[in-house]
Write a protein that holds these residues in place. Structure first.
Motif, mmCIF file in Angstrom:
data_model
loop_
_atom_site.group_PDB
_atom_site.id
_atom_site.type_symbol
_atom_site.label_atom_id
_atom_site.label_comp_id
_atom_site.label_asym_id
_atom_site.label_seq_id
_atom_site.Cartn_x
_atom_site.Cartn_y
_atom_site.Cartn_z
ATOM 1 N N MET A 1 0.813 -1.196 0.000
ATOM 2 C CA MET A 1 0.000 0.000 0.000
ATOM 3 C C MET A 1 0.859 1.263 0.000
ATOM 4 N N ASN A 2 1.985 1.234 0.717
ATOM 5 C CA ASN A 2 2.859 2.396 0.787
ATOM 6 C C ASN A 2 3.477 2.727 -0.568
ATOM 7 N N LYS A 3 3.793 1.693 -1.354
ATOM 8 C CA LYS A 3 4.366 1.913 -2.678
ATOM 9 C C LYS A 3 3.359 2.641 -3.573
ATOM 10 N N VAL A 4 2.112 2.282 -3.491
ATOM 11 C CA VAL A 4 1.071 2.917 -4.298
ATOM 12 C C VAL A 4 0.940 4.393 -3.919
ATOM 13 N N LEU A 5 0.947 4.703 -2.630
ATOM 14 C CA LEU A 5 0.858 6.094 -2.180
ATOM 15 C C LEU A 5 2.066 6.913 -2.629
ATOM 16 N N VAL A 6 3.242 6.310 -2.560
ATOM 17 C CA VAL A 6 4.454 7.005 -2.997
ATOM 18 C C VAL A 6 4.396 7.287 -4.494
ATOM 19 N N ILE A 7 3.970 6.309 -5.265
ATOM 20 C CA ILE A 7 3.862 6.492 -6.716
ATOM 21 C C ILE A 7 2.835 7.573 -7.047
ATOM 22 N N MET A 8 1.699 7.541 -6.377
ATOM 23 C CA MET A 8 0.664 8.559 -6.614
ATOM 24 C C MET A 8 1.161 9.947 -6.210
ATOM 25 N N ALA A 9 1.924 10.031 -5.116
ATOM 26 C CA ALA A 9 2.466 11.324 -4.683
ATOM 27 C C ALA A 9 3.468 11.858 -5.696
ATOM 28 N N VAL A 10 4.331 10.987 -6.212
ATOM 29 C CA VAL A 10 5.318 11.405 -7.217
ATOM 30 C C VAL A 10 4.615 11.888 -8.486
ATOM 31 N N ILE A 11 3.600 11.157 -8.921
ATOM 32 C CA ILE A 11 2.857 11.554 -10.126
ATOM 33 C C ILE A 11 2.149 12.888 -9.900
ATOM 34 N N THR A 12 1.549 13.064 -8.729
ATOM 35 C CA THR A 12 0.856 14.319 -8.420
ATOM 36 C C THR A 12 1.830 15.485 -8.406
ATOM 37 N N ILE A 13 2.978 15.318 -7.788
ATOM 38 C CA ILE A 13 3.984 16.382 -7.747
ATOM 39 C C ILE A 13 4.476 16.698 -9.151
ATOM 40 N N ALA A 14 4.691 15.684 -9.971
ATOM 41 C CA ALA A 14 5.129 15.909 -11.354
ATOM 42 C C ALA A 14 4.077 16.661 -12.146
ATOM 43 N N LEU A 15 2.817 16.311 -11.972
ATOM 44 C CA LEU A 15 1.741 17.015 -12.687
ATOM 45 C C LEU A 15 1.610 18.465 -12.232
ATOM 46 N N VAL A 16 1.742 18.719 -10.950
ATOM 47 C CA VAL A 16 1.678 20.089 -10.440
ATOM 48 C C VAL A 16 2.859 20.904 -10.966
ATOM 49 N N ALA A 17 4.043 20.324 -10.964
ATOM 50 C CA ALA A 17 5.224 21.017 -11.496
ATOM 51 C C ALA A 17 5.043 21.320 -12.978
ATOM 52 N N TYR A 18 4.525 20.358 -13.734
ATOM 53 C CA TYR A 18 4.272 20.569 -15.164
ATOM 54 C C TYR A 18 3.224 21.656 -15.370
ATOM 55 N N ALA A 19 2.186 21.668 -14.556
ATOM 56 C CA ALA A 19 1.133 22.686 -14.671
ATOM 57 C C ALA A 19 1.704 24.076 -14.412
ATOM 58 N N PHE A 20 2.548 24.223 -13.387
ATOM 59 C CA PHE A 20 3.166 25.523 -13.122
ATOM 60 C C PHE A 20 4.088 25.948 -14.254
ATOM 61 N N HIS A 21 4.779 24.978 -14.830
ATOM 62 C CA HIS A 21 5.722 25.285 -15.913
ATOM 63 C C HIS A 21 5.008 25.722 -17.196
ATOM 64 N N THR A 22 3.882 25.115 -17.493
ATOM 65 C CA THR A 22 3.194 25.395 -18.760
ATOM 66 C C THR A 22 2.039 26.379 -18.645
ATOM 67 N N ALA A 23 1.646 26.738 -17.426
ATOM 68 C CA ALA A 23 0.515 27.652 -17.261
ATOM 69 C C ALA A 23 0.865 29.029 -17.820
ATOM 70 N N GLN A 24 -0.090 29.618 -18.491
ATOM 71 C CA GLN A 24 0.097 30.960 -19.023
ATOM 72 C C GLN A 24 -1.130 31.795 -18.686
#
Length: 154
Positions: A1-24
């Motif tokens: 279960m912990n691996k799934v949460l870690v993977i979801m957290a990494v994906i969420t952080i990557a998506l937020v970083a991408y959103a900040f980078h591409t937002a205009q």
């Protein structure tokens, strides 16, 4: 279960970083005068000797952003921003603050002779790029095309 949460957290952080980078999101609303909307383009006209003029009314959404006006290479300009007049060539930059923002910004420019000939006699065009930037996600670009309008003799 912990691996799934870690993977979801990494994906969420990557998506937020991408959103900040591409937002205009534009840092301000800019309304232009002496700029016309023709054939899905914003256009300002120059005289036969390459002189052009337009005004901008800026309504900032955020405080302290950079406004940049990039003219064609070799173009001289005079920008009246409040009580100050700025002269230069090619590129104008200023930090726009909500306090002390003038009602209108006047922009007058003089194209170089070669470009003026191309625009006037060969129906060419050039462009002015206006950008507003504030890190992390505030960014806007406007392109104003420079053309010559032949006056008809009545």
């Amino acid at each position: 279960m912990n691996k799934v949460l870690v993977i979801m957290a990494v994906i969420t952080i990557a998506l937020v970083a991408y959103a900040f980078h591409t937002a205009q999101i534009p840092p301000a609303s800019i309304e232009y005068k002496e700029v016309f909307y023709i054939d899905n383009q914003s256009v300002t006209f120059v005289t036969k000797d390459g002189v052009g003029l337009f005004t901008m009314r800026i309504e900032p959404h955020v405080d302290s952003f950079e406004l940049k006006i990039a003219f064609p290479k070799g173009t001289s300009y005079l920008v009246r921003y409040g009580d100050m007049s700025y002269r230069g060539s090619d590129e104008f930059r200023i930090q726009v603050e909500k306090e002390g923002l003038p009602g209108e910004v006047y922009v007058q420019f003089q194209l170089p002779p070669e470009l003026t000939k191309e625009i006037v006699y060969q129906k060419g065009q050039a462009e002015i790029l206006i950008t507003g930037d504030k890190i992390p996600m505030w960014h806007a670009e406007d392109v104003i095309y420079i053309k010559y309008r032949k006056e008809s003799k009545s």
